[in-house]
Design a protein around this motif. Sequence first.
Motif, mmCIF file in Angstrom:
data_model
loop_
_atom_site.group_PDB
_atom_site.id
_atom_site.type_symbol
_atom_site.label_atom_id
_atom_site.label_comp_id
_atom_site.label_asym_id
_atom_site.label_seq_id
_atom_site.Cartn_x
_atom_site.Cartn_y
_atom_site.Cartn_z
ATOM 1 N N SER A 121 0.842 -1.207 0.000
ATOM 2 C CA SER A 121 0.000 0.000 0.000
ATOM 3 C C SER A 121 0.871 1.248 0.000
ATOM 4 O O SER A 121 1.859 1.324 0.730
ATOM 5 C CB SER A 121 -0.851 0.095 1.276
ATOM 6 N N ASN A 122 0.434 2.248 -0.768
ATOM 7 C CA ASN A 122 1.163 3.518 -0.737
ATOM 8 C C ASN A 122 0.847 4.276 0.541
ATOM 9 O O ASN A 122 -0.321 4.396 0.949
ATOM 10 C CB ASN A 122 0.772 4.389 -1.932
ATOM 11 N N VAL A 123 1.884 4.801 1.167
ATOM 12 C CA VAL A 123 1.753 5.601 2.380
ATOM 13 C C VAL A 123 2.629 6.839 2.182
ATOM 14 O O VAL A 123 3.804 6.714 1.831
ATOM 15 C CB VAL A 123 2.235 4.764 3.593
ATOM 16 N N LEU A 124 2.033 8.015 2.401
ATOM 17 C CA LEU A 124 2.784 9.262 2.196
ATOM 18 C C LEU A 124 3.437 9.700 3.496
ATOM 19 O O LEU A 124 2.753 9.798 4.529
ATOM 20 C CB LEU A 124 1.825 10.357 1.717
ATOM 21 N N VAL A 125 4.727 9.935 3.454
ATOM 22 C CA VAL A 125 5.441 10.427 4.646
ATOM 23 C C VAL A 125 6.318 11.607 4.263
ATOM 24 O O VAL A 125 6.813 11.678 3.136
ATOM 25 C CB VAL A 125 6.322 9.334 5.305
ATOM 26 N N ARG A 163 1.336 11.792 -7.051
ATOM 27 C CA ARG A 163 2.033 11.292 -5.859
ATOM 28 C C ARG A 163 1.052 10.653 -4.873
ATOM 29 O O ARG A 163 1.378 9.670 -4.208
ATOM 30 C CB ARG A 163 2.754 12.466 -5.204
ATOM 31 N N ALA A 164 -0.146 11.242 -4.783
ATOM 32 C CA ALA A 164 -1.102 10.779 -3.759
ATOM 33 C C ALA A 164 -1.948 9.596 -4.233
ATOM 34 O O ALA A 164 -2.704 9.029 -3.444
ATOM 35 C CB ALA A 164 -2.018 11.929 -3.362
ATOM 36 N N ALA A 165 -1.788 9.201 -5.487
ATOM 37 C CA ALA A 165 -2.684 8.171 -6.043
ATOM 38 C C ALA A 165 -2.656 6.895 -5.192
ATOM 39 O O ALA A 165 -1.590 6.328 -4.941
ATOM 40 C CB ALA A 165 -2.275 7.853 -7.476
ATOM 41 N N GLY A 166 -3.815 6.480 -4.759
ATOM 42 C CA GLY A 166 -3.941 5.224 -4.008
ATOM 43 C C GLY A 166 -3.364 5.264 -2.604
ATOM 44 O O GLY A 166 -3.289 4.219 -1.945
ATOM 45 N N ALA A 167 -2.940 6.439 -2.125
ATOM 46 C CA ALA A 167 -2.310 6.482 -0.796
ATOM 47 C C ALA A 167 -3.337 6.191 0.294
ATOM 48 O O ALA A 167 -4.441 6.730 0.273
ATOM 49 C CB ALA A 167 -1.670 7.845 -0.567
ATOM 50 N N ARG A 168 -2.970 5.340 1.225
ATOM 51 C CA ARG A 168 -3.890 5.015 2.329
ATOM 52 C C ARG A 168 -3.984 6.170 3.327
ATOM 53 O O ARG A 168 -5.002 6.354 3.976
ATOM 54 C CB ARG A 168 -3.418 3.747 3.036
ATOM 55 N N PHE A 169 -2.893 6.918 3.496
ATOM 56 C CA PHE A 169 -2.909 8.104 4.360
ATOM 57 C C PHE A 169 -1.625 8.888 4.149
ATOM 58 O O PHE A 169 -0.672 8.396 3.533
ATOM 59 C CB PHE A 169 -3.058 7.739 5.844
ATOM 60 N N ILE A 170 -1.638 10.135 4.679
ATOM 61 C CA ILE A 170 -0.384 10.887 4.805
ATOM 62 C C ILE A 170 -0.106 11.048 6.291
ATOM 63 O O ILE A 170 -1.023 11.333 7.076
ATOM 64 C CB ILE A 170 -0.434 12.253 4.075
ATOM 65 N N ARG A 195 -5.933 20.060 -0.003
ATOM 66 C CA ARG A 195 -5.482 19.044 -0.973
ATOM 67 C C ARG A 195 -5.911 17.652 -0.552
ATOM 68 O O ARG A 195 -6.366 16.847 -1.359
ATOM 69 C CB ARG A 195 -3.958 19.069 -1.097
ATOM 70 N N CYS A 196 -5.743 17.362 0.736
ATOM 71 C CA CYS A 196 -6.091 16.012 1.210
ATOM 72 C C CYS A 196 -7.590 15.774 1.101
ATOM 73 O O CYS A 196 -8.021 14.655 0.805
ATOM 74 C CB CYS A 196 -5.604 15.801 2.639
ATOM 75 N N ALA A 197 -8.385 16.836 1.328
ATOM 76 C CA ALA A 197 -9.836 16.696 1.160
ATOM 77 C C ALA A 197 -10.146 16.397 -0.305
ATOM 78 O O ALA A 197 -10.897 15.464 -0.620
ATOM 79 C CB ALA A 197 -10.545 17.970 1.615
ATOM 80 N N VAL A 201 -7.369 11.775 0.735
ATOM 81 C CA VAL A 201 -6.296 11.098 1.470
ATOM 82 C C VAL A 201 -6.461 11.437 2.963
ATOM 83 O O VAL A 201 -6.416 12.611 3.326
ATOM 84 C CB VAL A 201 -4.899 11.574 0.993
ATOM 85 N N PRO A 202 -6.691 10.449 3.827
ATOM 86 C CA PRO A 202 -6.765 10.744 5.259
ATOM 87 C C PRO A 202 -5.425 11.272 5.774
ATOM 88 O O PRO A 202 -4.364 10.865 5.285
ATOM 89 C CB PRO A 202 -7.083 9.386 5.899
#
Length: 398
Positions: A121-125, A163-170, A195-197, A201-202
Amino acid sequence: MDSYSLPYTFSQRAQKLTSSTIREILKVTERPEIISFAGGLPSPKGFPVEVINKAFDRVLQNSGMSALQYGPTEGYAPLRAWVAEDLSKDGANVTPDEVLIVSGSQQALDMLGKLFIDPGSNVLVEAPSYLGALQSFSLFEPNYVAVPTDEGGLIPEALTAERAAGARFIYALPNFQNPTGLTLSLERRQALVERCAALQVPIIEDDPYGELRYAGQAQPGLLGLGRKAGATVIRLGTFSKVLAPGLRLGYIVAPKPIVSKLVQIKQATDLHTATLTQMAVYEVVKDGFLATHLPKVRDLYKEQCGYMLDAMDQHFPDTVSWTRPEGGMFIWVNLPAHIDGSQLLARAIERNVAFVPGAPFYAGPNPQANTLRLSFVTVSEEKIREGIAILGKLIKES
Ligand code: PMP
């Protein structure tokens, strides 16, 4: 020892675990002659030992039976209500059933990994980010997508749809970030939640240091801003930095469907957070103790931070730059490109000085090795000046 020669077989997950660089370094820093800027420990001078002692006594005397009994997984109701009210001051309108009490925010990170991450899973950090969170999430084998930062912290514009595609959260740390000490401006906070809204992306907002601001203007949390913007925000808080980390007490604030799932996860993890500790901490905070206690902790940290910045101004060469935090416990240093933080550490340890090299804080493919983190709260003024002078000399010699 090679695990294949053992008469038992660890799970693949466990086999992939490696010791954290910080833990290895901390072993060295236990030697008394070491001046350590490596640890992430709060100053014990800020622990209100007497007040906590009396609170435990009162709870045991007045409600001993229930304090020693199992309790609800969600947490001790009066403490949940206190957290809800405290966070609502920021305009977030939190209700007690959106609060889940946990055994420190580190447990929250583990639970959120279980809740959101499948292998791959993609996760943004943020790049860099809190090493303890990366360790927790990594157990669930995510694909980290690094969000670039600059001297103002996370860059919201870098959160592109691609970058955010499919991300479970940031996972974001808006106040005095660990490790950089940087704080997001109101404009960036607003841009981030919008942007997250839009990208759905949670946001996991981790804010252990927000109450430890000793300079500049307090900024509204992502929780309140995000709710107004229609973003999903999961907010983590802790009593570790405002009271004491040995209590192992923190909380998650999240929309009810997320709390419900997390309750199932927590049940499987440890049933509930220690009842006695929850009741004692509620006893400590319920009548406004933090309002008198926190200014003392802030003054202490401000003073310590000042000693270190002053020594760095004096001893570090012009080729080095560093952050000037408005709160929290850390300063982040950018060395000239040819100096590797780990190599500098090896030489610093020979001179009895320790810090954490920056590369492990980067989850993405391009760690910046010419960086390091300095923690200033637990070392005396004299030792800060001595240790920084040694580091300055080593950097100049490089
Ligand atoms: N998040 C961050 C950013 C931290 O720095 C820490 C503590 N070092 C934690 C979470 C974990 O804190 P706790 O004591 O609440 O588990």
